[in-house]
Structures are given as structure tokens and as C-alpha cells.
Motif scaffolding. Structure first.
Motif, PDB file in Angstrom:
ATOM      1  N   MET A 139       0.837  -1.179   0.000  1.00  0.00           N
ATOM      2  CA  MET A 139       0.000   0.000   0.000  1.00  0.00           C
ATOM      3  C   MET A 139       0.884   1.245   0.000  1.00  0.00           C
ATOM      4  O   MET A 139       1.811   1.355   0.770  1.00  0.00           O
ATOM      5  CB  MET A 139      -0.884  -0.037   1.246  1.00  0.00           C
ATOM      6  CG  MET A 139      -1.802   1.129   1.371  1.00  0.00           C
ATOM      7  SD  MET A 139      -2.837   0.886   2.817  1.00  0.00           S
ATOM      8  CE  MET A 139      -4.166   1.878   2.372  1.00  0.00           C
ATOM      9  N   ARG A 140       0.572   2.196  -0.859  1.00  0.00           N
ATOM     10  CA  ARG A 140       1.402   3.398  -0.999  1.00  0.00           C
ATOM     11  C   ARG A 140       0.837   4.525  -0.137  1.00  0.00           C
ATOM     12  O   ARG A 140      -0.360   4.723  -0.065  1.00  0.00           O
ATOM     13  CB  ARG A 140       1.431   3.844  -2.451  1.00  0.00           C
ATOM     14  CG  ARG A 140       2.112   2.818  -3.345  1.00  0.00           C
ATOM     15  CD  ARG A 140       2.135   3.301  -4.756  1.00  0.00           C
ATOM     16  NE  ARG A 140       2.825   4.569  -4.854  1.00  0.00           N
ATOM     17  CZ  ARG A 140       3.939   4.784  -5.511  1.00  0.00           C
ATOM     18  NH1 ARG A 140       4.476   3.797  -6.156  1.00  0.00           N
ATOM     19  NH2 ARG A 140       4.489   5.958  -5.563  1.00  0.00           N
ATOM     20  N   LEU A 141       1.745   5.229   0.491  1.00  0.00           N
ATOM     21  CA  LEU A 141       1.338   6.390   1.288  1.00  0.00           C
ATOM     22  C   LEU A 141       1.096   7.577   0.374  1.00  0.00           C
ATOM     23  O   LEU A 141       1.820   7.767  -0.606  1.00  0.00           O
ATOM     24  CB  LEU A 141       2.434   6.763   2.286  1.00  0.00           C
ATOM     25  CG  LEU A 141       2.689   5.778   3.420  1.00  0.00           C
ATOM     26  CD1 LEU A 141       3.876   6.246   4.236  1.00  0.00           C
ATOM     27  CD2 LEU A 141       1.474   5.648   4.300  1.00  0.00           C
ATOM     28  N   PRO A 142       0.124   8.379   0.687  1.00  0.00           N
ATOM     29  CA  PRO A 142      -0.061   9.596  -0.119  1.00  0.00           C
ATOM     30  C   PRO A 142       1.170  10.494  -0.019  1.00  0.00           C
ATOM     31  O   PRO A 142       1.919  10.461   0.954  1.00  0.00           O
ATOM     32  CB  PRO A 142      -1.283  10.271   0.492  1.00  0.00           C
ATOM     33  CG  PRO A 142      -1.953   9.232   1.327  1.00  0.00           C
ATOM     34  CD  PRO A 142      -0.915   8.228   1.687  1.00  0.00           C
ATOM     35  N   ALA A 143       1.370  11.281  -1.032  1.00  0.00           N
ATOM     36  CA  ALA A 143       2.554  12.144  -1.087  1.00  0.00           C
ATOM     37  C   ALA A 143       2.572  13.137   0.065  1.00  0.00           C
ATOM     38  O   ALA A 143       3.637  13.428   0.627  1.00  0.00           O
ATOM     39  CB  ALA A 143       2.584  12.875  -2.418  1.00  0.00           C
ATOM     40  N   ALA A 144       1.418  13.636   0.468  1.00  0.00           N
ATOM     41  CA  ALA A 144       1.381  14.610   1.564  1.00  0.00           C
ATOM     42  C   ALA A 144       1.820  13.983   2.874  1.00  0.00           C
ATOM     43  O   ALA A 144       2.530  14.601   3.665  1.00  0.00           O
ATOM     44  CB  ALA A 144      -0.025  15.187   1.697  1.00  0.00           C
ATOM     45  N   LEU A 145       1.418  12.743   3.126  1.00  0.00           N
ATOM     46  CA  LEU A 145       1.807  12.060   4.353  1.00  0.00           C
ATOM     47  C   LEU A 145       3.304  11.786   4.355  1.00  0.00           C
ATOM     48  O   LEU A 145       3.980  11.940   5.381  1.00  0.00           O
ATOM     49  CB  LEU A 145       1.012  10.771   4.509  1.00  0.00           C
ATOM     50  CG  LEU A 145       1.231   9.984   5.783  1.00  0.00           C
ATOM     51  CD1 LEU A 145       0.877  10.834   6.995  1.00  0.00           C
ATOM     52  CD2 LEU A 145       0.413   8.715   5.774  1.00  0.00           C
ATOM     53  N   LEU A 201       9.585  16.130   6.743  1.00  0.00           N
ATOM     54  CA  LEU A 201       9.920  17.483   7.178  1.00  0.00           C
ATOM     55  C   LEU A 201      10.649  17.533   8.517  1.00  0.00           C
ATOM     56  O   LEU A 201      11.633  18.266   8.639  1.00  0.00           O
ATOM     57  CB  LEU A 201       8.661  18.346   7.207  1.00  0.00           C
ATOM     58  CG  LEU A 201       8.182  18.813   5.838  1.00  0.00           C
ATOM     59  CD1 LEU A 201       6.894  19.616   5.972  1.00  0.00           C
ATOM     60  CD2 LEU A 201       9.238  19.615   5.126  1.00  0.00           C
ATOM     61  N   PRO A 202      10.227  16.785   9.545  1.00  0.00           N
ATOM     62  CA  PRO A 202      10.990  16.831  10.806  1.00  0.00           C
ATOM     63  C   PRO A 202      12.424  16.336  10.641  1.00  0.00           C
ATOM     64  O   PRO A 202      13.337  16.842  11.282  1.00  0.00           O
ATOM     65  CB  PRO A 202      10.201  15.932  11.749  1.00  0.00           C
ATOM     66  CG  PRO A 202       8.834  15.884  11.189  1.00  0.00           C
ATOM     67  CD  PRO A 202       8.992  16.025   9.721  1.00  0.00           C
TER      68      PRO A 202
END
Length: 83
Positions: free
Chosen positions: A1-7, A13-14
Motif C-alpha cells: 500500500m502506498r502512502l499519499p505524497a502529503a503524508l 519534514l521533521p
């Protein structure tokens, strides 16, 4: 399952922020700031009691209102002279 790009971006970012170099705060302080004594701490009830005392804001407010009235009068005179 692929994670959405925003997630994925939110997860990265951190990690990127941890790689940033942070300038030393002590290097930015002046010698006078480093030699200054620590501020005195005051109890909260004393500070709250001082909040009800009259302040210097009222005379300053009156002075600003007078200056604003003078500037408005000056602007009106300039409009009449130029028009």
C-alpha cells in the motif's frame, strides 16, 4: 500500500529540520548582555496589584490625540492651499 505524497512529505519534514544548523545564541549576545545581572522575579499578586495602578498611557494617549488633530489641521490647510 502506498502512502499519499502529503503524508510522506509530512514525515520527512521533521527529519530535514533536524539537519538544519542552528546558530549559537551565546555568540549573538553582546558583552553588556552577558555581564548583565539576572532579572528579579516578582510574585504574581504584586504584579496584578500594580496592574490596577494608573499608568503613563493616559497622558501619552492625550498627547497623541493632540498631535493627530494638529496633523489633520495641517493637512486640511495644505489641501486648501494646493487646490
Amino acid at each position: 500500500m502506498r502512502l499519499p505524497a502529503a503524508l510522506c512529505l509530512a514525515a520527512c519534514l521533521p527529519v530535514l529540520a533536524a539537519c538544519a544548523s542552528v546558530p549559537e545564541v551565546a555568540a549573538r549576545e553582546s558583552a553588556a548582555a552577558q555581564a548583565a545581572p539576572w532579572p528579579q522575579l516578582a510574585p504574581l499578586p504584586e504584579l496584578l496589584a500594580g496592574a490596577d495602578a494608573p499608568s503613563r498611557a493616559k497622558p501619552a494617549e492625550a498627547e497623541l490625540a493632540a498631535r493627530a488633530a494638529d496633523l489633520r489641521a495641517r493637512a486640511a490647510a495644505l489641501r486648501q492651499a494646493g487646490g
